[in-house]
Design a protein around this motif. Structure first.
Motif: not given
Length: 399
Positions: A262-267, A280-288, A347-350
């Motif tokens: 559940i957590i990884l799907s939300r992420f 940007p990728i780094l900011e996206s990861i930091r936000t998640t 696709n990972v989320s699905y």
């Protein structure tokens, strides 16, 4: 600050409510803009043990849907928010939307106005709205946010269904056990002991537990309460304890793997939305990291962010921290190499969403018989411990 107010309209009708304001003067000015005259205003004192008061998820879903439809139709933000304010039934959320309107009238953007209400709008939602404003794709972003919130609402509903039956059975088992231990067993204890029979070990254990429950009955409601309060305090104020507990949740049998999925799907879903919106990728990861809600996975995301900052690719960074299984890492690698990382993340989320639904169904079918067997074994032990000595005496009587 939040104020309770009483105000009177131009027609002389008295209204009450709550409103954010800097002070009483600011409160009066805000009410003036709403065509209300302040009568009394009192600062609301917050003493909640569970943090700030939020808004139900269905309210946010409706907010995103209606605002998306209105902005897509070309309706200005202020007009759309005004229409929304008049149709919202939730009192706190209606006041929040009223403050949004006033802040936007004062020169702020929608994302800036939303950022002043962290108890209602998460940082992820604010960042997505800001990206939609900057790219001119606000309706599309609001649509994706609404879909994500609907998915979370469905997931929460499935999780409640998963826990509902075990909780009900646990309550029944505890109630039946307490009734037998506190009321029935003490009455049978005198009868069994008067027979002069040597009691087997399980019967001695049963009588000992019954005596404890009868003599210290007040411990039954008090102990769980104390453990809950102390545990909550320690977890809230000790990061090490909080991380340890979060890691323990992921290692629980049956429920642990489901929680991780559940957590990884939300992420993955949130990361895909942020990345597709141009963040940007780094900011996206930091936000998640703020939305996963698990300290152990947050640490893994921080390690992945550090690896990417040092030059590692996304798939390699997640492979190194062991966050995703090899199949998912391969999907990320293909998406990164093809320039479609956001599609790969979706696709990972699905993948995880489908796996979660199947796992929840399997867990429900597994938990029910296990709990039934446990309940039967517990009640059987109690009855055999009492009936066993009686049967021994009866079997030795002369025929």
């Amino acid at each position: 600050m939040l104020f309770d107010y009483k105000a009177v309209s131009a027609e002389g009708r008295m209204t009450t409510g709550r409103l954010d304001a800097i002070n009483l003067i600011d409160l009066e000015m805000r009410l003036k803009r709403m065509e209300l005259d302040l009568v009394t205003g009192k600062l609301v004192e917050h003493h909640s043990l569970f943090g700030p008061r939020g808004v139900p998820r269905p309210e946010l879903i409706n907010f995103c849907f209606h605002l998306e439809q209105l902005t897509r139709a070309g309706v200005p933000i202020l007009d759309g928010l005004t229409d929304l304010r008049d149709s919202i039934e939730h009192p706190h959320f209606r006041e929040v939307v009223a403050v949004l309107i006033e802040n936007i009238e004062g020169g702020q953007t929608l994302s800036q106005a939303m950022e002043t209400h962290p108890d209602v709008f998460s940082q992820v939602l604010v960042n997505l709205v800001r990206a939609g404003e900057n790219s001119g794709q606000l309706p599309e972003v609001l649509d994706r946010i609404g879909e994500s919130l609907r998915w979370e609402d469905e997931l929460a509903s499935n999780t409640k269904k998963l826990l509902l039956y075990p909780t009900f059975v646990a309550i029944v088992v505890i109630a039946a056990t307490l009734f037998l231990m506190v009321y029935m067993v003490p009455q049978l204890k005198l009868f069994v002991k008067n027979m002069g029979q040597t009691l087997p070990l399980q019967t001695q254990v049963l009588f000992f537990v019954s005596d404890l429950l009868v003599g210290y009955w007040y411990v039954i409601p008090l102990l769980p309460l104390v453990v809950t309060v102390v545990g909550s305090f320690v977890v809230r104020h000790n990061p090490v304890a909080r991380t340890w507990l979060d890691g323990l949740k992921l290692r629980l049998p049956v429920l642990g793997p489901i929680l991780k999925k559940i957590i990884l799907s939300r992420f993955a879903s949130t990361f895909a939305m942020l990345y597709a919106a141009g963040i940007p990728i780094l900011e996206s990861i930091r936000t998640t990291q703020d939305i996963v809600g698990n300290g152990a996975i947050r640490i893994a995301l921080e390690q992945a962010e550090h690896s990417i900052r040092e030059g590692r690719n996304v798939a390699g960074a997640f492979h190194d921290v062991g966050l995703f299984p090899p199949l998912v890492v391969r999907m990320l690698r293909v998406g990164e190499n093809s320039g479609a990382l956001d599609r790969a993340l979706l696709n990972v989320s699905y993948f995880y969403t489908r796996d979660v639904k199947e796992s929840v169904g399997k867990a429900q079918s597994l938990i029910e018989p296990v709990l039934t067997l446990f309940m039967g074994a517990l009640l059987g032990w109690i009855m055999l411990s009492v009936i066993g000595p009686i049967y021994d005496v009866i079997s030795k009587l002369p025929t």
